[in-house]
Design a protein around this motif. Structure first.
Motif, PDB file in Angstrom:
ATOM      1  N   VAL A   1      14.432  28.345 -25.065  1.00 31.33           N
ATOM      2  CA  VAL A   1      14.373  26.935 -24.693  1.00 31.33           C
ATOM      3  C   VAL A   1      15.189  26.113 -25.687  1.00 31.33           C
ATOM      4  CG1 VAL A   1      12.861  24.913 -24.470  1.00 31.33           C
ATOM      5  CG2 VAL A   1      12.120  27.131 -23.580  1.00 31.33           C
ATOM      6  N   LEU A   2      15.919  25.129 -25.168  1.00 30.35           N
ATOM      7  CA  LEU A   2      16.641  24.159 -25.984  1.00 30.35           C
ATOM      8  C   LEU A   2      15.810  22.884 -26.062  1.00 30.35           C
ATOM      9  CD1 LEU A   2      19.117  22.937 -27.433  1.00 30.35           C
ATOM     10  CD2 LEU A   2      20.073  22.438 -25.155  1.00 30.35           C
ATOM     11  N   LEU A   3      15.454  22.472 -27.273  1.00 28.37           N
ATOM     12  CA  LEU A   3      14.690  21.248 -27.480  1.00 28.37           C
ATOM     13  C   LEU A   3      15.600  20.185 -28.064  1.00 28.37           C
ATOM     14  CD1 LEU A   3      12.039  19.607 -27.618  1.00 28.37           C
ATOM     15  CD2 LEU A   3      11.626  20.648 -29.865  1.00 28.37           C
ATOM     16  N   LEU A   4      15.743  19.076 -27.366  1.00 25.85           N
ATOM     17  CA  LEU A   4      16.560  17.957 -27.819  1.00 25.85           C
ATOM     18  C   LEU A   4      15.675  16.958 -28.546  1.00 25.85           C
ATOM     19  CD1 LEU A   4      18.551  17.399 -24.494  1.00 25.85           C
ATOM     20  CD2 LEU A   4      19.250  18.780 -26.461  1.00 25.85           C
ATOM     21  N   GLY A   5      15.904  16.776 -29.842  1.00 23.20           N
ATOM     22  CA  GLY A   5      15.122  15.831 -30.630  1.00 23.20           C
ATOM     23  C   GLY A   5      14.165  16.529 -31.566  1.00 23.20           C
ATOM     24  N   ALA A   6      14.274  16.205 -32.868  1.00 26.79           N
ATOM     25  CA  ALA A   6      13.409  16.827 -33.874  1.00 26.79           C
ATOM     26  C   ALA A   6      12.639  15.778 -34.658  1.00 26.79           C
ATOM     27  CB  ALA A   6      14.253  17.686 -34.827  1.00 26.79           C
ATOM     28  N   GLY A   7      12.408  14.627 -34.035  1.00 26.96           N
ATOM     29  CA  GLY A   7      11.627  13.577 -34.675  1.00 26.96           C
ATOM     30  C   GLY A   7      10.137  13.827 -34.514  1.00 26.96           C
ATOM     31  N   GLY A   8       9.336  12.760 -34.551  1.00 31.07           N
ATOM     32  CA  GLY A   8       7.884  12.916 -34.474  1.00 31.07           C
ATOM     33  C   GLY A   8       7.424  13.576 -33.195  1.00 31.07           C
ATOM     34  N   ALA A   9       7.938  13.119 -32.060  1.00 28.42           N
ATOM     35  CA  ALA A   9       7.559  13.731 -30.788  1.00 28.42           C
ATOM     36  C   ALA A   9       8.140  15.132 -30.677  1.00 28.42           C
ATOM     37  CB  ALA A   9       8.035  12.868 -29.624  1.00 28.42           C
ATOM     38  N   GLY A  10       9.390  15.301 -31.106  1.00 27.01           N
ATOM     39  CA  GLY A  10      10.033  16.604 -31.034  1.00 27.01           C
ATOM     40  C   GLY A  10       9.283  17.663 -31.809  1.00 27.01           C
ATOM     41  N   ALA A  11       8.767  17.285 -32.979  1.00 29.55           N
ATOM     42  CA  ALA A  11       8.008  18.238 -33.791  1.00 29.55           C
ATOM     43  C   ALA A  11       6.773  18.720 -33.041  1.00 29.55           C
ATOM     44  CB  ALA A  11       7.607  17.596 -35.116  1.00 29.55           C
ATOM     45  N   ALA A  12       6.060  17.801 -32.402  1.00 27.78           N
ATOM     46  CA  ALA A  12       4.865  18.175 -31.646  1.00 27.78           C
ATOM     47  C   ALA A  12       5.220  19.082 -30.473  1.00 27.78           C
ATOM     48  CB  ALA A  12       4.146  16.926 -31.144  1.00 27.78           C
ATOM     49  N   ILE A  13       6.315  18.765 -29.776  1.00 24.59           N
ATOM     50  CA  ILE A  13       6.727  19.572 -28.635  1.00 24.59           C
ATOM     51  C   ILE A  13       7.144  20.963 -29.087  1.00 24.59           C
ATOM     52  CG2 ILE A  13       8.286  19.739 -26.672  1.00 24.59           C
ATOM     53  CD1 ILE A  13       6.143  17.395 -26.739  1.00 24.59           C
ATOM     54  N   ALA A  14       7.821  21.041 -30.241  1.00 22.05           N
ATOM     55  CA  ALA A  14       8.241  22.344 -30.765  1.00 22.05           C
ATOM     56  C   ALA A  14       7.039  23.242 -31.010  1.00 22.05           C
ATOM     57  CB  ALA A  14       9.034  22.144 -32.059  1.00 22.05           C
ATOM     58  N   TYR A  15       6.015  22.694 -31.663  1.00 23.64           N
ATOM     59  CA  TYR A  15       4.800  23.471 -31.902  1.00 23.64           C
ATOM     60  C   TYR A  15       4.155  23.875 -30.586  1.00 23.64           C
ATOM     61  CZ  TYR A  15       4.422  23.041 -36.987  1.00 23.64           C
ATOM     62  OH  TYR A  15       4.628  23.165 -38.343  1.00 23.64           O
ATOM     63  N   ALA A  16       4.090  22.952 -29.636  1.00 22.83           N
ATOM     64  CA  ALA A  16       3.458  23.254 -28.353  1.00 22.83           C
ATOM     65  C   ALA A  16       4.198  24.364 -27.615  1.00 22.83           C
ATOM     66  CB  ALA A  16       3.408  21.990 -27.489  1.00 22.83           C
ATOM     67  N   LEU A  17       5.516  24.313 -27.616  1.00 23.91           N
ATOM     68  CA  LEU A  17       6.300  25.339 -26.928  1.00 23.91           C
ATOM     69  C   LEU A  17       6.091  26.709 -27.560  1.00 23.91           C
ATOM     70  CD1 LEU A  17       9.626  23.366 -26.375  1.00 23.91           C
ATOM     71  CD2 LEU A  17       8.176  24.308 -24.563  1.00 23.91           C
ATOM     72  N   LEU A  18       6.141  26.772 -28.875  1.00 23.03           N
ATOM     73  CA  LEU A  18       5.974  28.052 -29.554  1.00 23.03           C
ATOM     74  C   LEU A  18       4.552  28.593 -29.385  1.00 23.03           C
ATOM     75  CD1 LEU A  18       8.095  27.204 -32.692  1.00 23.03           C
ATOM     76  CD2 LEU A  18       8.607  29.005 -31.020  1.00 23.03           C
ATOM     77  N   GLU A  19       3.565  27.708 -29.417  1.00 24.99           N
ATOM     78  CA  GLU A  19       2.190  28.148 -29.185  1.00 24.99           C
ATOM     79  C   GLU A  19       1.982  28.602 -27.745  1.00 24.99           C
ATOM     80  OE1 GLU A  19      -0.573  25.157 -30.405  1.00 24.99           O
ATOM     81  OE2 GLU A  19      -0.205  25.462 -32.548  1.00 24.99           O
ATOM     82  N   SER A  20       2.809  28.088 -26.835  1.00 23.41           N
ATOM     83  CA  SER A  20       2.694  28.456 -25.421  1.00 23.41           C
ATOM     84  C   SER A  20       3.380  29.774 -25.108  1.00 23.41           C
ATOM     85  CB  SER A  20       3.287  27.346 -24.541  1.00 23.41           C
ATOM     86  OG  SER A  20       2.577  26.138 -24.710  1.00 23.41           O
ATOM     87  N   GLY A  21       4.085  30.352 -26.093  1.00 23.90           N
ATOM     88  CA  GLY A  21       4.676  31.665 -25.899  1.00 23.90           C
ATOM     89  C   GLY A  21       6.173  31.696 -25.687  1.00 23.90           C
ATOM     90  N   ILE A  22       6.865  30.560 -25.920  1.00 23.01           N
ATOM     91  CA  ILE A  22       8.323  30.571 -25.818  1.00 23.01           C
ATOM     92  C   ILE A  22       8.880  31.639 -26.760  1.00 23.01           C
ATOM     93  CG2 ILE A  22      10.411  29.249 -26.373  1.00 23.01           C
ATOM     94  CD1 ILE A  22       9.047  28.428 -23.770  1.00 23.01           C
ATOM     95  N   GLY A  23       9.831  32.431 -26.277  1.00 22.67           N
ATOM     96  CA  GLY A  23      10.383  33.492 -27.103  1.00 22.67           C
ATOM     97  C   GLY A  23      11.201  32.966 -28.262  1.00 22.67           C
TER      98      GLY A  23
END
Length: 306
Positions: free
Chosen positions: A138-160
């Motif tokens: 997955v490509l995540l655009l944005g590494a700010g406050g919201a981006g950080a939360a989404i990154a954790y959520a994606l990885l916890e959801s099983g993104i490779g």
């Protein structure tokens, strides 16, 4: 029928607010107040919009002090304050500390306790709405406050593997380092060439504010949206961002910010009241906003991106 003013003495009373900029058409108050009414709570939700305070140069610490002084029970925090608010808090939840971003503050006993419900909101949305979607990369655009939360959520959801891209590369690198410490270096990379990465990933998530009614536009070139690639946008005003409209036009599976908004609001409601809310009822309140004259032509609400 009792009003807030003549509520019974034993009725629970809750006063909360949303801190942000350009949030006058937020759907959040409607969701919280509707659930509060259904639970018999005298629930008041106020918008603390920095853009509408004097000349707009009000400081965040002044708004937070105001809320504490006037007896607020809690605050939601949106663009652009999710990281700026952290130094003003007394304590962080485990998730908020790990992510480095706060979107919910409980004010209790003279203390300010920061939480992050964005992680929960996106994880629930992604898990329930994107069943069967490929998740190898997955490509995540944005590494700010919201981006950080989404990154954790994606990885916890099983993104490779998660590829981070931010116009501020140092910010993406800092987030990558935090994620590697928890999930492993093999699952996170910083994307320097967004075109090359977009050409091979299974999904793209926008966690930037680009696409908000206040910041219209699209965060990457439409030609990069392949029909075999799903696209998610956490902005929810408008719900149909330019990114999602282009993705649908090109045959992509899409995920709007609606479900994330509902789930993160539900978790915040529980933090403020101690009561587990009815998700379907809050979703109905969110959708009903489009039918309100105040919603305007787009039915706008606040973005969670920052």
């Amino acid at each position: 029928m009792k009003t807030r003013r003549d509520a019974a003495p034993d009725t629970q009373r809750i006063l909360v607010g949303l801190i942000g900029r350009g949030i006058q058409l937020s759907r959040t108050p409607a969701m919280h107040e509707a659930e509060g009414r259904a639970r018999g709570i005298a629930y008041i939700y106020r918008l603390l919009d920095a853009d509408g305070m004097g000349d707009g140069r009000v400081r965040l610490e002044e708004i937070v002090s105001f809320a504490s002084y006037f007896g607020f029970d809690g605050l939601n925090v949106t663009f652009p304050y999710k990281q700026d608010i952290i130094p003003l808090l007394d304590e962080l939840s485990e998730a908020a500390e790990a992510i480095g971003s706060v979107n919910t503050v409980v004010l209790r006993g003279g203390r300010r306790i920061g939480h992050n419900t964005d992680l929960h909101g996106f994880r629930e949305s992604f898990t329930h709405e994107m069943i069967g979607a490929r998740q190898d990369s997955v490509l995540l655009l944005g590494a700010g406050g919201a981006g950080a939360a989404i990154a954790y959520a994606l990885l916890e959801s099983g993104i490779g593997q998660l590829h981070l891209f931010d116009v501020a590369q140092a910010r993406a690198a800092a987030l990558s380092a935090r994620l590697e410490g928890r999930f492993g270096a093999d699952r996170v990379t910083v994307a320097s060439d967004v075109v090359a990465v977009a050409a091979r990933v299974d999904g793209i998530v926008n966690a930037t504010p680009v696409g908000m009614a206040k910041l219209p536009g699209i965060p990457l070139h439409p030609a990069l949206l392949r029909p075999d690639c799903w696209v998610a946008d956490i902005v929810y005003f408008p719900l149909e961002t330019q990114l999602l409209a282009e993705a649908r036009r090109r045959g992509c599976r899409t995920l709007s910010g609606e479900s994330m908004a509902v789930h993160q609001a539900a978790r915040a409601f529980q933090l403020f009241t101690g009561i587990a809310p009815d998700i379907d009822r809050m979703r109905t309140a969110f959708a009903a906003f489009d039918e309100s004259p105040a919603a305007g032509p787009e039915g706008s609400g606040p973005a969670t991106a920052d």
